[in-house]
Motif scaffolding. Sequence first.
Motif, short mmCIF file in Angstrom:
data_model
loop_
_atom_site.label_atom_id
_atom_site.label_comp_id
_atom_site.label_asym_id
_atom_site.label_seq_id
_atom_site.Cartn_x
_atom_site.Cartn_y
_atom_site.Cartn_z
N ASP A 1 8.43 -9.91 4.52
CA ASP A 1 8.18 -10.30 3.63
C ASP A 1 8.24 -10.16 1.88
OD1 ASP A 1 7.72 -12.39 5.38
OD2 ASP A 1 5.55 -11.48 5.32
N LEU A 2 9.42 -10.69 0.91
CA LEU A 2 9.75 -9.96 -0.09
C LEU A 2 8.98 -10.98 -1.07
CD1 LEU A 2 11.83 -8.11 -1.45
CD2 LEU A 2 13.06 -9.42 -1.73
N THR A 3 8.72 -10.33 -2.31
CA THR A 3 7.34 -11.17 -3.29
C THR A 3 8.36 -10.38 -4.66
OG1 THR A 3 5.54 -10.84 -2.41
CG2 THR A 3 5.56 -11.48 -5.00
N VAL A 4 9.06 -11.16 -5.16
CA VAL A 4 9.94 -11.44 -6.99
C VAL A 4 9.39 -12.26 -7.64
CG1 VAL A 4 11.73 -11.87 -7.86
CG2 VAL A 4 12.04 -11.64 -5.16
N ARG A 5 8.66 -11.02 -8.95
CA ARG A 5 8.17 -11.52 -9.83
C ARG A 5 9.22 -11.81 -11.36
NH1 ARG A 5 4.44 -8.36 -7.01
NH2 ARG A 5 5.41 -6.86 -7.78
N PRO A 6 8.80 -12.21 -12.07
CA PRO A 6 9.66 -12.07 -13.84
C PRO A 6 10.19 -10.85 -14.03
CG PRO A 6 7.73 -13.85 -13.90
CD PRO A 6 7.43 -13.16 -12.56
N SER A 7 10.69 -10.70 -14.57
CA SER A 7 11.76 -9.27 -14.33
C SER A 7 12.83 -9.20 -15.36
CB SER A 7 12.17 -8.74 -13.97
OG SER A 7 11.75 -8.76 -12.53
N LYS A 8 12.28 -8.41 -16.68
CA LYS A 8 13.15 -8.21 -17.96
C LYS A 8 14.30 -7.25 -16.89
CE LYS A 8 10.23 -8.89 -22.42
NZ LYS A 8 11.09 -10.31 -22.02
N LEU A 9 15.28 -7.88 -16.91
CA LEU A 9 16.39 -7.12 -16.43
C LEU A 9 17.90 -6.51 -17.12
CD1 LEU A 9 17.73 -10.01 -13.29
CD2 LEU A 9 15.57 -7.11 -13.47
N GLU A 10 18.66 -5.75 -16.74
CA GLU A 10 19.40 -5.09 -17.77
C GLU A 10 20.57 -5.50 -17.10
OE1 GLU A 10 19.07 -4.02 -20.76
OE2 GLU A 10 17.15 -3.94 -21.26
N SER A 11 21.83 -5.19 -17.76
CA SER A 11 22.73 -5.33 -16.77
C SER A 11 23.16 -3.90 -16.12
CB SER A 11 23.97 -5.51 -18.15
OG SER A 11 24.55 -4.73 -18.25
N PRO A 12 23.92 -3.99 -14.67
CA PRO A 12 23.64 -2.68 -14.71
C PRO A 12 25.38 -1.82 -14.94
CG PRO A 12 25.28 -4.58 -12.77
CD PRO A 12 24.10 -5.40 -14.61
N ILE A 13 24.98 -0.64 -14.41
CA ILE A 13 25.83 0.48 -15.09
C ILE A 13 27.27 0.06 -14.54
CG2 ILE A 13 26.98 2.90 -15.59
CD1 ILE A 13 23.65 3.49 -15.31
N ASP A 14 27.35 0.06 -13.43
CA ASP A 14 28.63 0.11 -12.56
C ASP A 14 28.88 -1.49 -12.63
OD1 ASP A 14 28.99 2.76 -12.51
OD2 ASP A 14 27.71 3.13 -10.52
N LYS A 15 29.81 -2.06 -11.33
CA LYS A 15 30.62 -3.19 -11.49
C LYS A 15 29.97 -3.46 -10.82
CE LYS A 15 34.87 -2.31 -9.83
NZ LYS A 15 35.25 -0.63 -9.30
N ILE A 16 30.33 -4.85 -10.10
CA ILE A 16 29.38 -5.33 -9.08
C ILE A 16 30.73 -5.64 -8.42
CG2 ILE A 16 28.12 -7.49 -8.46
CD1 ILE A 16 26.35 -5.68 -9.22
N HIS A 17 30.53 -4.97 -6.98
CA HIS A 17 31.84 -5.73 -6.00
C HIS A 17 31.05 -5.11 -4.20
CE1 HIS A 17 32.85 -1.10 -4.74
NE2 HIS A 17 31.97 -0.60 -6.02
N PRO A 18 31.88 -6.28 -3.49
CA PRO A 18 31.55 -6.33 -2.59
C PRO A 18 32.24 -5.15 -1.14
CG PRO A 18 32.70 -7.17 -2.79
CD PRO A 18 33.08 -7.36 -4.15
N MET A 19 31.42 -4.29 0.16
CA MET A 19 32.23 -3.47 0.11
C MET A 19 31.44 -3.59 2.10
SD MET A 19 34.15 -1.19 -0.67
CE MET A 19 34.09 0.09 0.29
N PRO A 20 32.22 -3.97 2.80
CA PRO A 20 31.84 -4.14 4.05
C PRO A 20 30.21 -3.14 4.37
CG PRO A 20 34.28 -3.16 4.40
CD PRO A 20 33.76 -2.62 2.68
N PHE A 21 29.82 -3.91 5.13
CA PHE A 21 28.31 -3.70 5.57
C PHE A 21 28.69 -1.97 5.58
CE2 PHE A 21 24.96 -2.84 8.64
CZ PHE A 21 24.45 -2.75 7.61
N PRO A 22 27.61 -1.39 5.34
CA PRO A 22 26.45 -1.15 4.88
C PRO A 22 26.53 -1.33 3.32
CG PRO A 22 26.38 0.66 5.09
CD PRO A 22 27.64 0.62 5.49
N GLY A 23 27.61 -1.92 2.94
CA GLY A 23 27.84 -2.44 0.87
C GLY A 23 27.63 -3.36 0.48
N LEU A 24 27.41 -3.65 -0.26
CA LEU A 24 27.03 -5.59 -0.65
C LEU A 24 28.08 -6.20 -0.50
CD1 LEU A 24 25.88 -5.72 -4.82
CD2 LEU A 24 27.01 -7.55 -3.30
#
Length: 509
Positions: free
Chosen positions: A367-390
């Motif tokens: 069970d995961l609880t998410v709270r309001p956060s101040k987010l910064e953009s990631p350093i690397d690009k967001i890209h998919p990969m086969p499991f166990p990647g994103l």
Amino acid sequence: MADDYLVRIGKLIRDARQHRGWTQTQLAEALATSQSAVNRIERGNQNISLEMIARIGEALDSEIVSLGYSGPMHLRVVGGRRLSGSIDVKTSKNACVALLCGSLLNKGRTVLRRVARIEEVYRLLEVLNSIGVRTRWINDGMDLEIVPPAELDMAAMDAEAARRTRSIIMFLGPLLHRMDNFLLPYAGGCDLGTRTIEPHMIALRRFGLDITATEGLYHAVVDRSASPDRPIVLTERGDTVTENALLAAARHDGVTVIRNASSNYMVQDLCFFLDALGVRVEGVGTTTLTVHGVPSIDTDVDYSPSEDPVEAMSLIAAAVVTESELTIRRVPIEFLEIELAVLEEMGLDHDRTPEYPADNGRTRLVDLTVRPSKLESPIDKIHPMPFPGLNIDNVPFFAAIAAVAQGTTLIHDWVYDNRAIYLTDLNRLGGRLQLLDPHRVLVEGPTRWRAAEMMCPPALRPAVVVLLAMMAAEGTSVLRNVYVINRGYEDLAERLNSVGAQIEIFRDI
């Protein structure tokens, strides 16, 4: 009043045509009319019958109007509301459709627990029922019972239902064991660009399946003398390709080795299901699967598919985009670890419970609880990969998340031809997304979302991303033609309302 009605209908038709990527001339040819007539219809300058609206909807594969259909057509979203409380993750869409196809291997009774009641499942059930498979919802509609006939009536197949789901392609693996030749309609589903079935063919030819594609049908012929004499190497580490190879290997009398296999969540669920059918699969969770097939399967089986990591990611994104504190229960953590690691890098404030087993006894949940956060953009690009990647299907949710983060994020959706294009629909809600090419988009945040009325993108995950942005936007938004969302999510609007959203389901006509 009548003129306003015609203008609204015309706008819906225009938006549906543009989402399909058609010109007015192409639509006119499909309707056997003139381009000027289509132009008048789209401008609201021509009377139009319900019959013509239905024909246009069929040509564009879009529910411009739905007659005699009790489900939702549009969503009206009052945004700017904070979510709170807790919400459970439903069972996996992609696992459920694979297991429905897998039930064709079994001569006995199959019971699947807590099956997702979504349009993709309904389409497959319509196909199964049309060829003689008996299905019924049991235990107050929670579970699904499947009983096959002695012989399948392929000539009676509901071709329209089959064409509305890409999952029909996974009939190939089990059917090659049941008949020497058969026909299948072309696979449909989301509009995600050109997606060849050649990787399926390369794998299944080793089991004697030969396919000729003509006039909207796959013509399948099976050579019973064929048998894999060496490991099958998949040319694409795809989920459905791996599942089709598994389904073919399950009733092959011998040992089949599948290399470069997907190890994603739905593939693992199918392996666990095959184990319940008496088919031993070694290497689950790796890229090499060894299948000990059996020539005949006749057993009563009871199986519980695991929870959907992509739905879990949707709910995480909903909490992030609306700046809410929300507990998401029954999250399949092993299929979200990379996503959460990226979000932690961006500054997400969250915590999780100790792990516990899913009903299948194998998949790990938290069970995961998410709270309001101040987010910064990631350093690397967001890209998919086969499991166990994103996960490939989780990439679009990072567009909405990146839009509320400080800085610029590059999203590279290299798998699909045009899904990244649909993410730029967020610009109509105040987003600042720049399309670099059909696969790459730059997202600049933070975003001040604004309400809008728009057509639902024809791809499932981008459609949900638009809905989440509407939930964050102050004011009232309208999202039209939401059938694509219902393909993959069960009662999403009602469930989001249960944790504080304000989404109304309505129809114009």
